[in-house]
Design a protein around this motif. Sequence first.
Motif, PDB file in Angstrom:
ATOM      1  N   ALA A 257       0.756  -1.144  -0.023  1.00  0.00           N
ATOM      2  CA  ALA A 257      -0.029   0.005   0.055  1.00  0.00           C
ATOM      3  C   ALA A 257       0.756   1.264   0.146  1.00  0.00           C
ATOM      4  O   ALA A 257       0.578   2.021  -0.760  1.00  0.00           O
TER       5      ALA A 257
ATOM      6  N   PHE B 177       2.120   1.833  -3.390  1.00  0.00           N
ATOM      7  CA  PHE B 177       1.263   2.299  -4.301  1.00  0.00           C
ATOM      8  C   PHE B 177       0.825   3.848  -3.949  1.00  0.00           C
ATOM      9  O   PHE B 177       0.837   4.628  -4.896  1.00  0.00           O
ATOM     10  N   LEU B 178       1.028   4.227  -2.716  1.00  0.00           N
ATOM     11  CA  LEU B 178       0.837   5.509  -2.414  1.00  0.00           C
ATOM     12  C   LEU B 178       1.723   6.469  -2.860  1.00  0.00           C
ATOM     13  O   LEU B 178       1.502   7.449  -3.377  1.00  0.00           O
TER      14      LEU B 178
ATOM     15  N   LEU C  83       2.585  -0.718  14.255  1.00  0.00           N
ATOM     16  CA  LEU C  83       3.561  -1.825  14.199  1.00  0.00           C
ATOM     17  C   LEU C  83       2.958  -3.095  14.450  1.00  0.00           C
ATOM     18  O   LEU C  83       3.413  -4.190  14.420  1.00  0.00           O
TER      19      LEU C  83
ATOM     20  N   GLU D 190      -0.382  -6.103  14.169  1.00  0.00           N
ATOM     21  CA  GLU D 190      -0.938  -6.591  12.963  1.00  0.00           C
ATOM     22  C   GLU D 190      -2.444  -5.827  12.667  1.00  0.00           C
ATOM     23  O   GLU D 190      -2.247  -5.412  11.501  1.00  0.00           O
TER      24      GLU D 190
ATOM     25  N   LEU E 129      -1.036  -2.421  11.148  1.00  0.00           N
ATOM     26  CA  LEU E 129      -0.210  -2.612   9.913  1.00  0.00           C
ATOM     27  C   LEU E 129      -1.601  -2.452   8.705  1.00  0.00           C
ATOM     28  O   LEU E 129      -1.549  -2.113   7.715  1.00  0.00           O
ATOM     29  N   PHE E 130      -2.552  -3.424   9.071  1.00  0.00           N
ATOM     30  CA  PHE E 130      -3.685  -3.765   8.309  1.00  0.00           C
ATOM     31  C   PHE E 130      -4.504  -2.232   8.160  1.00  0.00           C
ATOM     32  O   PHE E 130      -4.666  -1.965   6.892  1.00  0.00           O
TER      33      PHE E 130
ATOM     34  N   ALA F  30      -2.360  -0.034   6.169  1.00  0.00           N
ATOM     35  CA  ALA F  30      -2.516  -0.484   4.686  1.00  0.00           C
ATOM     36  C   ALA F  30      -3.706  -0.047   4.005  1.00  0.00           C
ATOM     37  O   ALA F  30      -3.792   0.528   3.009  1.00  0.00           O
TER      38      ALA F  30
ATOM     39  N   MET G 258      -3.723   3.886   3.534  1.00  0.00           N
ATOM     40  CA  MET G 258      -2.745   4.232   2.328  1.00  0.00           C
ATOM     41  C   MET G 258      -3.228   3.710   1.049  1.00  0.00           C
ATOM     42  O   MET G 258      -3.272   4.416  -0.111  1.00  0.00           O
ATOM     43  N   ALA G 259      -3.665   2.497   0.970  1.00  0.00           N
ATOM     44  CA  ALA G 259      -4.630   2.007  -0.234  1.00  0.00           C
ATOM     45  C   ALA G 259      -5.538   3.077  -0.645  1.00  0.00           C
ATOM     46  O   ALA G 259      -5.534   3.646  -1.948  1.00  0.00           O
TER      47      ALA G 259
ATOM     48  N   LEU H 173      -6.009   6.227   0.285  1.00  0.00           N
ATOM     49  CA  LEU H 173      -5.271   7.436  -0.057  1.00  0.00           C
ATOM     50  C   LEU H 173      -4.476   7.330  -1.474  1.00  0.00           C
ATOM     51  O   LEU H 173      -4.865   8.200  -2.335  1.00  0.00           O
ATOM     52  N   GLY H 174      -4.186   6.255  -1.633  1.00  0.00           N
ATOM     53  CA  GLY H 174      -3.365   6.114  -3.097  1.00  0.00           C
ATOM     54  C   GLY H 174      -4.272   6.192  -4.033  1.00  0.00           C
ATOM     55  O   GLY H 174      -3.994   6.677  -5.250  1.00  0.00           O
ATOM     56  N   LEU H 175      -5.597   5.600  -3.774  1.00  0.00           N
ATOM     57  CA  LEU H 175      -6.389   5.396  -4.934  1.00  0.00           C
ATOM     58  C   LEU H 175      -6.953   6.940  -5.325  1.00  0.00           C
ATOM     59  O   LEU H 175      -7.201   7.287  -6.557  1.00  0.00           O
TER      60      LEU H 175
END
Lengths: 461, 174
Positions: free
Chosen positions: A320, A323-324, B11, B13, B16-17, B20, B23-24, B26-28
């Motif tokens: 992720a 990707f960011l 940090l 589990e 982190l999920f 992730a 961030m995913a 945000l990335g999109l």
Amino acid sequence: MNNTLSGDSLLMKKTDAGLLDRMVQSWKRSQENGVFGFTYLLNNRFTIQFYESRDDECRLRGRETFPVDAAQGKEAFEKFLRMHEGPSAEGISWIHLVFRSAGLVRTFSMPEEKGENSEDLLQKRVEQEIPHLVDDVIYHARVQNMTASVGKEGILFGISKTILRDQMGSLEAYGIIPCHVMLSTEILLWRHEEAGKKRQEIGEGVMLEVHRVGEEAELLFFEENCLRYSQWIRPMSGESAPGLELLITAASEAFEKSFGKKAVRLQPEVPDGTLELAAIEAHRTISIFDFSPSDLEARRSHGQTRQLRFGLARSAAWLALAFLVFSLSQLMSSAAGHAWLGSKADPLRESVYQVKQLRRQALAVQKFQAAKVFPLAVIEILSLTMPSELLAITLEYHQPAGTFSLRGEAEGQERLDEFMTALQNQNVLDVSLDRFEAVDAATGQVIVFEISGFFRDGGGS
Amino acid sequence: MTIGRIRDYLLTERGLFLGAGIMAVLGLVVLDFSNDVSKRLEIRSDEYRLDLGLSENREAHERIYRQILAGSITPSGELLPQNDWIRQTQNDIRTFGMQVREVTPVVEETRRGEKRTKLVLVAEGSTGAWASYLHGLATSGSQVYVESFKAAPASDDSKQLRIDMVLAQFEVKG
């Protein structure tokens, strides 16, 4: 692991696993190139240390002692963990060491094999040696490879189930689930045997190896690369109490009295970290028995699942993040492009404004003209090029794409070819023959055809 | 201390999920926005290339465009009202010796939601009369043009054509 006997059915399976399983496990463990956490209990405190193992090198990264009760030491442990490895004990290969002081080591003579197989014989001898402890300890025994002068000897390693349960419980409270539980004596014997394999000659007499752990020490008496006797010594407190050196001498003399052989003390003593390094090697090569209680296996499996999930989460986070970063870099590059164009294009736009307006008008006029003229142009071109022997049946035209299609009849192939050539020679239209059908099959004279085409400059679009 | 706790949580589990996922998303969002910016950049870049080309030979370009404008029929710019347009079309057809069979106004909606009126015209006449009509349309300054047509013999043994035409008016924008 021939002639090996285990006191725990689950572990029996593990040690007797198929060759392929062992190879796979061994390969997996050989990939554990990273940080190993060691735990051991000494003087009612846990010592936790991290060793970094890269290829053949092993380096101590940190060592600290903590109280057995995790309620008192958890915070300090987490701080220590954070300082060295990260916020979680997961992801570290933990090896728990049990010292000789809490272990059971017996050497015993083996009778001659008379029709009995060696495993049954070994089992019988173990039951004779520890008749009341068989159910209370996790043990394993094997026959040592002695030379003829000493005869066959069995060796038994064991750890009390109660001790193991207590230690595992305390470790679990710290969030540590060991992947391997080892007895120090067995590690040192394995190390000695491995070194013996490399030596060409077997040394004569008895050798005493001293392995110090803090103020205490483990003594191992080796003869012909085999362990004859081992002892853990702990000096008494108080000023008048004998020191460690004195106790070692006394133990050596006691051995001489019991076995009738003088032991030569090996120098230098086993250096610090040797036990851990040997333990890592033995763990990787699955050379040493695992004293883990059977219920630890389930917790370990649970821990492995959690570890797997943690790894998955970490991978997802990295993906992720990548990707960011990729998206941001795209945005940055576009923004930079805009900034660059802004600096270049804005002054230029001002200077060509007038000619651009003219261009816009000219293009609009051209488009207008095309829209008006093309229908007439299609008819004119067709009437100029179409031979009189051809009969047009339908003609269609569509302005948005500047396309047309013509369906007709021709008397003979030559007339149609002539027409197509004439159309192409106009250099205004791109034409193609879409259908060709001989209607009068008997003579092949009448041909139905369909032609489509478009204006080369894009028509009215 | 707080930063340390946040770092420790991130940090784990779950952290982190969660990270992730954030961030995913945000990335999109950033990628979608970046695509828009990139498309605008492409348009601007084309415009810049055009400006650059025009600036290099400004006089020559200007001369050519003026020539095109001077030698062409320019649209009058005014659209005919529907009734006038129908009337004028009927007159034009008759003037060129053709018969009007049908004139139907049709309103179409463009992709941008604008409404455009078109005329569906069915007429009969000779090829010459039809060509003359088209010639008259091509040389006049009116906005009207033929958007599509289909011509076929009026009947099997006739030299007359039946022509289905769709007429539209050219709209000058800007």
